[in-house]
Scaffold this motif. Structure first.
Motif, mmCIF file in Angstrom:
data_model
loop_
_atom_site.group_PDB
_atom_site.id
_atom_site.type_symbol
_atom_site.label_atom_id
_atom_site.label_comp_id
_atom_site.label_asym_id
_atom_site.label_seq_id
_atom_site.Cartn_x
_atom_site.Cartn_y
_atom_site.Cartn_z
ATOM 1 N N ARG A 194 27.402 33.043 22.800
ATOM 2 C CA ARG A 194 28.131 33.222 21.702
ATOM 3 C C ARG A 194 29.453 33.398 21.787
ATOM 4 O O ARG A 194 30.478 33.169 21.163
ATOM 5 N N ARG A 195 30.168 33.360 23.020
ATOM 6 C CA ARG A 195 31.413 33.504 23.112
ATOM 7 C C ARG A 195 32.100 32.158 23.474
ATOM 8 O O ARG A 195 32.989 31.843 24.009
ATOM 9 N N GLY A 196 31.145 31.074 23.554
ATOM 10 C CA GLY A 196 31.430 29.550 23.884
ATOM 11 C C GLY A 196 31.813 29.346 25.241
ATOM 12 O O GLY A 196 32.636 28.255 25.646
ATOM 13 N N ILE A 197 31.175 29.929 26.112
ATOM 14 C CA ILE A 197 31.240 29.956 27.501
ATOM 15 C C ILE A 197 30.075 29.037 27.864
ATOM 16 O O ILE A 197 28.744 29.664 27.806
ATOM 17 N N ALA A 198 30.091 27.840 28.328
ATOM 18 C CA ALA A 198 29.041 26.673 28.467
ATOM 19 C C ALA A 198 28.358 26.950 29.772
ATOM 20 O O ALA A 198 27.074 26.527 30.110
ATOM 21 N N ARG A 199 28.744 27.626 30.893
ATOM 22 C CA ARG A 199 28.273 27.772 32.070
ATOM 23 C C ARG A 199 28.336 29.025 32.873
ATOM 24 O O ARG A 199 29.219 29.853 32.410
ATOM 25 N N ALA A 200 27.311 29.508 33.545
ATOM 26 C CA ALA A 200 27.625 30.788 34.555
ATOM 27 C C ALA A 200 27.004 30.672 35.803
ATOM 28 O O ALA A 200 26.547 29.570 36.311
ATOM 29 N N VAL A 201 27.753 31.539 36.666
ATOM 30 C CA VAL A 201 27.303 31.717 38.069
ATOM 31 C C VAL A 201 26.219 32.945 38.288
ATOM 32 O O VAL A 201 26.353 34.004 37.799
ATOM 33 N N ILE A 202 25.235 32.405 38.891
ATOM 34 C CA ILE A 202 24.277 33.470 39.296
ATOM 35 C C ILE A 202 24.148 33.742 40.849
ATOM 36 O O ILE A 202 24.266 32.907 41.726
ATOM 37 N N GLN A 203 24.349 35.025 41.300
ATOM 38 C CA GLN A 203 24.482 35.252 42.763
ATOM 39 C C GLN A 203 23.368 36.364 42.724
ATOM 40 O O GLN A 203 23.345 37.380 42.118
ATOM 41 N N PRO A 204 22.832 36.496 44.078
ATOM 42 C CA PRO A 204 21.938 37.533 44.184
ATOM 43 C C PRO A 204 22.381 38.832 44.559
ATOM 44 O O PRO A 204 23.706 38.801 44.858
ATOM 45 N N HIS A 205 21.803 40.046 44.416
ATOM 46 C CA HIS A 205 22.348 41.248 44.663
ATOM 47 C C HIS A 205 21.919 41.471 46.058
ATOM 48 O O HIS A 205 20.762 41.727 46.357
ATOM 49 N N VAL A 206 23.005 41.616 46.911
ATOM 50 C CA VAL A 206 22.677 41.908 48.323
ATOM 51 C C VAL A 206 23.138 43.624 48.735
ATOM 52 O O VAL A 206 24.035 43.949 48.346
ATOM 53 N N ARG A 207 21.970 44.250 49.252
ATOM 54 C CA ARG A 207 22.362 45.654 49.495
ATOM 55 C C ARG A 207 22.909 45.549 51.151
ATOM 56 O O ARG A 207 22.702 44.773 51.821
ATOM 57 N N GLY A 208 23.981 46.540 50.854
ATOM 58 C CA GLY A 208 24.886 46.591 52.173
ATOM 59 C C GLY A 208 26.062 47.660 51.738
ATOM 60 O O GLY A 208 26.029 48.081 50.737
ATOM 61 N N ASP A 209 27.063 47.492 52.915
ATOM 62 C CA ASP A 209 28.025 48.294 52.672
ATOM 63 C C ASP A 209 29.304 47.303 51.927
ATOM 64 O O ASP A 209 29.524 46.342 52.357
ATOM 65 N N LEU A 210 29.861 47.751 50.588
ATOM 66 C CA LEU A 210 30.642 47.259 50.063
ATOM 67 C C LEU A 210 32.014 47.330 50.607
ATOM 68 O O LEU A 210 32.496 48.477 50.533
ATOM 69 N N VAL A 211 32.816 46.157 50.751
ATOM 70 C CA VAL A 211 33.903 46.221 51.533
ATOM 71 C C VAL A 211 35.063 45.550 50.651
ATOM 72 O O VAL A 211 34.778 44.347 50.111
ATOM 73 N N LYS A 212 36.207 45.765 50.506
ATOM 74 C CA LYS A 212 37.323 45.404 49.761
ATOM 75 C C LYS A 212 38.289 45.030 50.721
ATOM 76 O O LYS A 212 38.640 45.588 51.761
ATOM 77 N N PHE A 213 39.118 43.873 50.532
ATOM 78 C CA PHE A 213 40.231 43.493 51.638
ATOM 79 C C PHE A 213 41.265 43.060 50.919
ATOM 80 O O PHE A 213 41.328 42.461 49.597
ATOM 81 N N TYR A 214 42.484 43.019 51.633
ATOM 82 C CA TYR A 214 43.515 42.538 51.047
ATOM 83 C C TYR A 214 44.246 41.677 52.251
ATOM 84 O O TYR A 214 44.146 41.788 53.663
ATOM 85 N N GLY A 215 44.992 40.635 51.853
ATOM 86 C CA GLY A 215 45.786 39.752 52.814
ATOM 87 C C GLY A 215 47.189 39.391 52.231
ATOM 88 O O GLY A 215 47.279 39.015 50.866
#
Length: 279
Positions: A162-183
């Motif tokens: 409906r928004r005109g977006i023709a493709r999508a990315v599918i990724q599995p949900h992985v259980r674990g500790d979510l970490v953020k990083f900066y560089g």
């Protein structure tokens, strides 16, 4: 115009949902550090960039992401004005491009599948999954959807159609500790990690404390950033009992927990880049 005149370009407001103030603050603080080093800094919104009559800047540091702005800046860059991050590197963080580049660089990245939004999804044997738009990371509700059932996946895809977006990315949900990083920086530290690198556990989770080799993690982050051409970046990873995988990497985040430290480090990197040095 001063020989040390440079631009800082803010991120589009629609590309900073809920983070507008944080995103703007890291750019402003970086500009203040540059001014403290003798530079003249002019901050601009993305809309102020195209058609500007300003004198050519010594360099540009940017958070913007829209294609029309990046194409305009790319023409300035090819004419000899250094940009951090390079417009091409920002384009490389668009998910479809990113997936190709990190795969080629052998980065431990989350398994990802690109599909057409107009066709029913097949082979969804493993649920839940994340359904994500294939380009910019998050501009509104629905750009990234957690789907626990095949029906929820279909609803997310239908919304993209409906928004005109023709493709999508599918990724599995992985259980674990979510970490953020900066560089920050384009080279490598003594152990092969980014020159400036920080990580922390994402809030609002119960951390299991899975053990992992931090230097190995840092080297994987650096390899991903190098593959995309990024010099200022951040992202997310998931730590499980037996592996660490990157979930996302993006250009110039808000650095919220490390803003003062990061702004000083980014400014030092920009001075070198804008005056022909190296980081």
């Amino acid at each position: 115009m001063s020989a040390t005149y440079c631009w800082g370009i803010l991120r589009e407001r629609q590309h900073s949902p809920g983070r507008e103030t944080d995103d703007a603050e890291i750019l402003r603080l970086t500009g203040k550090h540059l001014e403290g080093r003798g530079f003249q800094v002019l901050l601009k919104s993305p809309d102020e960039v195209i058609g500007t009559t300003d004198a050519r800047p010594l360099g540009v540091f940017l958070m913007c992401e829209r294609p029309e702005i990046l194409h305009h800046l790319r023409s300035m860059e090819t004419a000899g004005v250094p940009h951090v991050n390079s417009p091409l590197a920002v384009f490389n963080t668009y998910r479809e491009r990113m997936l190709t580049l990190v795969t080629e660089a052998d980065v431990p990245f989350i398994e990802s599948r690109i599909l057409t939004t107009a066709a029913p999804p097949h082979d969804l044997a493993s649920l839940p999954v994340w359904v994500k738009r294939p380009d910019v990371h998050n501009t509104q509700d629905g750009d990234v959807v957690f789907a626990e059932t095949a029906g929820a996946v279909q609803e997310a895809l239908d919304a993209f159609v409906r928004r005109g977006i023709a493709r999508a990315v599918i990724q599995p949900h992985v259980r674990g500790d979510l970490v953020k990083f900066y560089g920050v920086g384009a080279g490598g530290g003594a152990d092969g990690t980014p020159p400036w690198f920080r990580w922390f556990y994402h809030k609002d989770q119960r951390v299991a404390g899975h053990r992992f080799e931090q230097a190995t993690f840092g080297r994987a982050v650096r390899r991903a950033a190098t593959a995309l051409g990024l010099e200022v970046y951040g992202g997310d990873a998931i730590v499980t009992p037996d592996r660490v995988v990157l979930l996302d990497i993006n250009a110039w985040p808000s650095f919220a927990l490390y803003r003062d430290e990061a702004a000083a480090r980014i400014a030092a990197h920009l001075v070198l880049r804008f005056t022909g040095g190296a980081s």
